[in-house]
Design a protein around this motif. Structure first.
Motif, mmCIF file in Angstrom:
data_model
loop_
_atom_site.group_PDB
_atom_site.id
_atom_site.type_symbol
_atom_site.label_atom_id
_atom_site.label_comp_id
_atom_site.label_asym_id
_atom_site.label_seq_id
_atom_site.Cartn_x
_atom_site.Cartn_y
_atom_site.Cartn_z
ATOM 1 N N ASP A 145 -11.741 19.630 -9.510
ATOM 2 C CA ASP A 145 -12.045 19.150 -10.843
ATOM 3 C C ASP A 145 -13.522 20.096 -11.064
ATOM 4 O OD1 ASP A 145 -12.790 17.865 -13.258
ATOM 5 O OD2 ASP A 145 -13.698 16.179 -11.939
ATOM 6 N N GLN A 146 -13.336 20.997 -11.815
ATOM 7 C CA GLN A 146 -14.222 22.205 -12.263
ATOM 8 C C GLN A 146 -15.046 22.547 -10.980
ATOM 9 O OE1 GLN A 146 -16.582 20.222 -15.067
ATOM 10 N NE2 GLN A 146 -14.930 19.593 -16.423
ATOM 11 N N GLY A 147 -14.470 22.812 -10.078
ATOM 12 C CA GLY A 147 -15.030 23.482 -8.765
ATOM 13 C C GLY A 147 -15.442 22.562 -7.460
ATOM 14 N N THR A 148 -15.062 21.153 -7.859
ATOM 15 C CA THR A 148 -15.287 20.005 -6.931
ATOM 16 C C THR A 148 -13.953 19.652 -6.496
ATOM 17 O OG1 THR A 148 -17.424 19.634 -7.748
ATOM 18 C CG2 THR A 148 -16.577 18.174 -6.288
ATOM 19 N N LYS A 149 -13.847 19.607 -5.308
ATOM 20 C CA LYS A 149 -12.350 19.074 -4.827
ATOM 21 C C LYS A 149 -12.833 17.396 -4.547
ATOM 22 C CE LYS A 149 -8.694 19.476 -1.407
ATOM 23 N NZ LYS A 149 -8.143 20.210 -0.142
ATOM 24 N N LYS A 150 -11.704 16.870 -5.269
ATOM 25 C CA LYS A 150 -11.785 15.199 -5.370
ATOM 26 C C LYS A 150 -10.626 14.632 -4.441
ATOM 27 C CE LYS A 150 -14.963 14.556 -9.203
ATOM 28 N NZ LYS A 150 -14.804 14.050 -10.575
ATOM 29 N N GLN A 151 -10.900 13.666 -3.858
ATOM 30 C CA GLN A 151 -9.584 13.056 -3.181
ATOM 31 C C GLN A 151 -9.454 11.523 -3.687
ATOM 32 O OE1 GLN A 151 -10.299 13.147 0.970
ATOM 33 N NE2 GLN A 151 -8.662 11.910 1.373
ATOM 34 N N ARG A 152 -8.100 11.390 -3.934
ATOM 35 C CA ARG A 152 -7.747 9.928 -4.156
ATOM 36 C C ARG A 152 -7.464 9.082 -3.137
ATOM 37 N NH1 ARG A 152 -5.177 8.905 -9.900
ATOM 38 N NH2 ARG A 152 -6.765 10.270 -11.077
ATOM 39 N N VAL A 153 -7.748 7.871 -3.130
ATOM 40 C CA VAL A 153 -7.418 6.955 -1.987
ATOM 41 C C VAL A 153 -6.551 5.840 -2.540
ATOM 42 C CG1 VAL A 153 -8.443 5.206 -0.283
ATOM 43 C CG2 VAL A 153 -9.335 7.377 -0.898
ATOM 44 N N LEU A 154 -5.320 5.531 -2.069
ATOM 45 C CA LEU A 154 -4.490 4.306 -2.542
ATOM 46 C C LEU A 154 -4.842 3.177 -1.221
ATOM 47 C CD1 LEU A 154 -2.127 3.073 -4.055
ATOM 48 C CD2 LEU A 154 -0.618 4.016 -2.074
ATOM 49 N N CYS A 155 -5.190 2.083 -1.891
ATOM 50 C CA CYS A 155 -5.708 0.940 -1.149
ATOM 51 C C CYS A 155 -4.562 -0.101 -1.321
ATOM 52 C CB CYS A 155 -6.959 0.328 -1.687
ATOM 53 S SG CYS A 155 -8.301 1.530 -1.307
ATOM 54 N N ILE A 156 -3.956 -0.668 -0.164
ATOM 55 C CA ILE A 156 -3.005 -1.709 -0.492
ATOM 56 C C ILE A 156 -3.609 -2.896 0.326
ATOM 57 C CG2 ILE A 156 -0.688 -2.225 0.389
ATOM 58 C CD1 ILE A 156 -0.327 0.102 -1.524
ATOM 59 N N ARG A 157 -3.417 -4.190 -0.420
ATOM 60 C CA ARG A 157 -3.813 -5.137 0.405
ATOM 61 C C ARG A 157 -2.752 -6.458 -0.155
ATOM 62 N NH1 ARG A 157 -7.132 -9.705 -0.966
ATOM 63 N NH2 ARG A 157 -7.463 -8.946 -3.137
ATOM 64 N N VAL A 158 -2.680 -7.106 0.940
ATOM 65 C CA VAL A 158 -1.576 -8.089 0.918
ATOM 66 C C VAL A 158 -2.167 -9.271 0.572
ATOM 67 C CG1 VAL A 158 0.266 -9.625 2.128
ATOM 68 C CG2 VAL A 158 0.135 -7.169 2.767
ATOM 69 N N VAL A 159 -1.980 -9.868 -0.687
ATOM 70 C CA VAL A 159 -2.762 -11.112 -1.132
ATOM 71 C C VAL A 159 -1.937 -12.286 -0.906
ATOM 72 C CG1 VAL A 159 -4.026 -9.590 -2.551
ATOM 73 C CG2 VAL A 159 -1.757 -10.510 -3.547
ATOM 74 N N GLU A 160 -0.716 -12.373 -0.771
ATOM 75 C CA GLU A 160 0.135 -13.681 -0.587
ATOM 76 C C GLU A 160 1.378 -13.237 -0.152
ATOM 77 O OE1 GLU A 160 2.185 -16.901 -3.236
ATOM 78 O OE2 GLU A 160 0.338 -16.030 -4.082
ATOM 79 N N ALA A 161 1.974 -13.716 0.955
ATOM 80 C CA ALA A 161 3.176 -13.153 1.401
ATOM 81 C C ALA A 161 4.129 -14.756 2.029
ATOM 82 C CB ALA A 161 2.892 -12.478 2.715
ATOM 83 N N GLY A 162 3.668 -15.848 1.607
ATOM 84 C CA GLY A 162 4.261 -17.245 2.061
ATOM 85 C C GLY A 162 5.562 -17.495 1.606
ATOM 86 N N SER A 163 5.729 -17.032 0.526
ATOM 87 C CA SER A 163 7.091 -17.373 -0.528
ATOM 88 C C SER A 163 7.646 -16.365 -0.817
ATOM 89 C CB SER A 163 6.766 -18.322 -1.481
ATOM 90 O OG SER A 163 5.606 -17.658 -2.484
ATOM 91 N N PRO A 164 8.739 -16.286 -1.706
ATOM 92 C CA PRO A 164 9.290 -15.137 -2.411
ATOM 93 C C PRO A 164 8.446 -14.767 -3.534
ATOM 94 C CG PRO A 164 11.195 -16.940 -1.698
ATOM 95 C CD PRO A 164 9.638 -17.530 -1.441
ATOM 96 N N ALA A 165 7.715 -15.392 -3.904
ATOM 97 C CA ALA A 165 6.926 -14.721 -5.034
ATOM 98 C C ALA A 165 5.625 -14.166 -4.689
ATOM 99 C CB ALA A 165 6.493 -16.084 -5.934
ATOM 100 N N ALA A 166 5.607 -13.731 -3.288
ATOM 101 C CA ALA A 166 4.515 -13.020 -2.637
ATOM 102 C C ALA A 166 4.191 -11.672 -3.506
ATOM 103 C CB ALA A 166 4.825 -12.817 -1.467
ATOM 104 N N ALA A 167 2.962 -11.548 -3.430
ATOM 105 C CA ALA A 167 2.694 -10.176 -4.084
ATOM 106 C C ALA A 167 1.646 -9.327 -3.518
ATOM 107 C CB ALA A 167 2.079 -10.667 -5.454
ATOM 108 N N LEU A 168 1.652 -7.990 -3.890
ATOM 109 C CA LEU A 168 0.753 -7.031 -3.182
ATOM 110 C C LEU A 168 -0.236 -6.739 -4.309
ATOM 111 C CD1 LEU A 168 3.332 -4.793 -1.280
ATOM 112 C CD2 LEU A 168 1.584 -6.184 -0.272
ATOM 113 N N ALA A 169 -1.453 -6.584 -3.969
ATOM 114 C CA ALA A 169 -2.482 -5.788 -4.695
ATOM 115 C C ALA A 169 -2.312 -4.411 -4.437
ATOM 116 C CB ALA A 169 -3.754 -6.434 -4.706
ATOM 117 N N ARG A 170 -2.452 -3.497 -5.476
ATOM 118 C CA ARG A 170 -2.698 -2.081 -5.324
ATOM 119 C C ARG A 170 -3.872 -1.704 -6.178
ATOM 120 N NH1 ARG A 170 -1.529 3.070 -7.655
ATOM 121 N NH2 ARG A 170 -0.999 2.204 -9.482
#
Length: 170
Positions: A145-170
């Motif tokens: 980015d205009q001479g500066t190297k930038k790095q992206r980070v993907l964060c994965i967090r499990v917010v619920e997993a006890g039922s079939p409607a469980a979801a992940l936050a990204r």
């Protein structure tokens, strides 16, 4: 959440940018890393050694699918894909039939797929080794980015997993 961090931070560095997405178990989704290249060469580390390939009009995508293992536990599968070339009508499978869809060619990098198992509340970070120029991680998560190297980070967090409607936050 996806965040972008300058590798050489200073007072003039911008703030972290991010967005959230929720994914239910059993559902597959494409996560574009946001890094688009007009033309680039990838260096792949595979069992037989190093290989390279060149592409044009590249969009880096992680295909992600979450599967509930048992109460509180999720396995997340990641499949790196290189979407490249021009968008055009292509035949795609749609259930038991075929349909036409506007898309790019897709190079599925099977040798680079990976999985992780997480419990509710756990967090995983996915990014690149910033000094490994041209690798899949570098092309997916780093940009200039205009001479500066930038790095992206993907964060994965499990917010619920006890039922079939469980979801992940990204």
């Amino acid at each position: 959440m996806v965040a972008e961090i300058p590798l050489n931070s200073s007072e003039n560095s911008g703030p972290l940018l991010g967005r959230h997405q929720f994914l239910a178990p059993g559902v597959e989704t494409e996560i574009p890393t946001g890094i688009i290249h007009d033309e680039c060469e990838f260096l792949f580390h595979e069992a037989g050694g190093k290989k390279s390939a060149s592409y044009e009009n590249v969009n880096c995508v992680l295909r992600m699918k979450a599967n509930r293992l048992q109460e509180g536990w999720i396995r997340i599968d990641f499949q790196p894909e290189i979407h490249h070339g021009e968008n055009q009508l292509r035949r795609t499978a749609a259930g038991e039939a075929w349909s036409l869809k506007m898309s790019q060619k897709i190079d599925v990098r099977v040798a680079q797929r990976f999985s992780m198992t997480l419990n509710v509340g756990e967090l995983a970070l996915i990014t690149a080794i910033p000094h490994e120029e041209g690798t899949l991680g570098d092309r997916f998560f780093c940009r200039d980015d205009q001479g500066t190297k930038k790095q992206r980070v993907l964060c994965i967090r499990v917010v619920e997993a006890g039922s079939p409607a469980a979801a992940l936050a990204r």
